[in-house]
Design a protein around this motif. Structure first.
Motif, PDB file in Angstrom:
ATOM      1  N   GLY A 122      18.869  18.684  -1.486  1.00 28.08           N
ATOM      2  CA  GLY A 122      20.244  18.669  -1.972  1.00 28.08           C
ATOM      3  C   GLY A 122      20.380  17.983  -3.322  1.00 28.08           C
ATOM      4  O   GLY A 122      21.100  18.459  -4.205  1.00 28.08           O
ATOM      5  N   ILE A 123      19.686  16.867  -3.488  1.00 28.46           N
ATOM      6  CA  ILE A 123      19.723  16.140  -4.761  1.00 28.46           C
ATOM      7  C   ILE A 123      19.131  17.005  -5.876  1.00 28.46           C
ATOM      8  O   ILE A 123      19.719  17.154  -6.955  1.00 28.46           O
ATOM      9  N   ILE A 124      17.969  17.574  -5.598  1.00 24.84           N
ATOM     10  CA  ILE A 124      17.305  18.417  -6.596  1.00 24.84           C
ATOM     11  C   ILE A 124      18.191  19.601  -6.966  1.00 24.84           C
ATOM     12  O   ILE A 124      18.364  19.914  -8.155  1.00 24.84           O
ATOM     13  N   LEU A 125      18.752  20.251  -5.963  1.00 27.23           N
ATOM     14  CA  LEU A 125      19.603  21.417  -6.225  1.00 27.23           C
ATOM     15  C   LEU A 125      20.836  21.053  -7.042  1.00 27.23           C
ATOM     16  O   LEU A 125      21.270  21.829  -7.891  1.00 27.23           O
ATOM     17  N   GLY A 126      21.379  19.881  -6.807  1.00 27.06           N
ATOM     18  CA  GLY A 126      22.529  19.432  -7.597  1.00 27.06           C
ATOM     19  C   GLY A 126      22.191  19.323  -9.065  1.00 27.06           C
ATOM     20  O   GLY A 126      22.935  19.810  -9.934  1.00 27.06           O
ATOM     21  N   PHE A 127      21.060  18.690  -9.358  1.00 25.10           N
ATOM     22  CA  PHE A 127      20.630  18.565 -10.753  1.00 25.10           C
ATOM     23  C   PHE A 127      20.255  19.926 -11.342  1.00 25.10           C
ATOM     24  O   PHE A 127      20.565  20.227 -12.496  1.00 25.10           O
ATOM     25  N   LEU A 128      19.593  20.742 -10.547  1.00 22.37           N
ATOM     26  CA  LEU A 128      19.160  22.054 -11.011  1.00 22.37           C
ATOM     27  C   LEU A 128      20.364  22.931 -11.360  1.00 22.37           C
ATOM     28  O   LEU A 128      20.375  23.612 -12.387  1.00 22.37           O
ATOM     29  N   ARG A 129      21.375  22.895 -10.528  1.00 26.77           N
ATOM     30  CA  ARG A 129      22.572  23.713 -10.758  1.00 26.77           C
ATOM     31  C   ARG A 129      23.292  23.297 -12.043  1.00 26.77           C
ATOM     32  O   ARG A 129      23.818  24.133 -12.768  1.00 26.77           O
ATOM     33  N   LYS A 130      23.298  21.988 -12.316  1.00 27.83           N
ATOM     34  CA  LYS A 130      23.917  21.499 -13.555  1.00 27.83           C
ATOM     35  C   LYS A 130      23.161  21.992 -14.788  1.00 27.83           C
ATOM     36  O   LYS A 130      23.755  22.216 -15.834  1.00 27.83           O
ATOM     37  N   GLU A 131      21.860  22.139 -14.653  1.00 26.82           N
ATOM     38  CA  GLU A 131      21.033  22.588 -15.777  1.00 26.82           C
ATOM     39  C   GLU A 131      21.177  24.083 -16.030  1.00 26.82           C
ATOM     40  O   GLU A 131      21.318  24.517 -17.160  1.00 26.82           O
ATOM     41  N   ASN A 132      21.091  24.872 -14.935  1.00 28.22           N
ATOM     42  CA  ASN A 132      21.075  26.325 -15.125  1.00 28.22           C
ATOM     43  C   ASN A 132      21.337  27.015 -13.786  1.00 28.22           C
ATOM     44  O   ASN A 132      20.571  26.857 -12.840  1.00 28.22           O
ATOM     45  N   GLU A 133      22.380  27.794 -13.730  1.00 25.02           N
ATOM     46  CA  GLU A 133      22.779  28.477 -12.495  1.00 25.02           C
ATOM     47  C   GLU A 133      21.700  29.460 -12.023  1.00 25.02           C
ATOM     48  O   GLU A 133      21.455  29.608 -10.826  1.00 25.02           O
ATOM     49  N   GLU A 134      21.028  30.129 -12.943  1.00 19.84           N
ATOM     50  CA  GLU A 134      19.993  31.100 -12.566  1.00 19.84           C
ATOM     51  C   GLU A 134      18.815  30.412 -11.893  1.00 19.84           C
ATOM     52  O   GLU A 134      18.292  30.903 -10.896  1.00 19.84           O
TER      53      GLU A 134
END
Length: 94
Positions: free
Chosen positions: A59-71
């Motif tokens: 969940g933490i990783i996905l939160g940061f990842l989503r902020k960087e790039n939706e794709e």
């Protein structure tokens, strides 16, 4: 040292390089993957935790990842579903 509690209940040391490799699989460049790994580990330390579940970590990783790039975020979800589907099929074959 932070421990990750895996889905089967076993624990292993949190290794930031594993986070980097996972993020790279989404299509993110190395510098972004490293940044997300450092931010993830930093957040866990800031929260004062010495253990984190695999689900919380994701969940933490996905939160940061989503902020960087939706794709890249979507790519993680697609890959994760494919891996879980394969694992389920293997279990059913036993």
């Amino acid at each position: 040292m932070i421990k990750v509690v895996k889905r089967d209940g076993t624990e292993e040391e949190l290794i930031w390089e594993k986070i980097v490799v996972s993020v790279l699989k989404t299509g993110a460049p190395v510098n972004v993957a490293r940044k997300i790994a450092y931010m993830t580990v930093g957040k866990i330390y800031m929260d004062g935790k010495d253990k984190v579940t695999a689900k919380e970590l994701t969940g933490i990783i996905l939160g940061f990842l989503r902020k960087e790039n939706e794709e890249w975020y979507k790519n993680w979800i697609i890959y994760d579903r494919a891996v879980k589907k394969r694992e389920t099929e293997k279990e059913l074959q036993k």
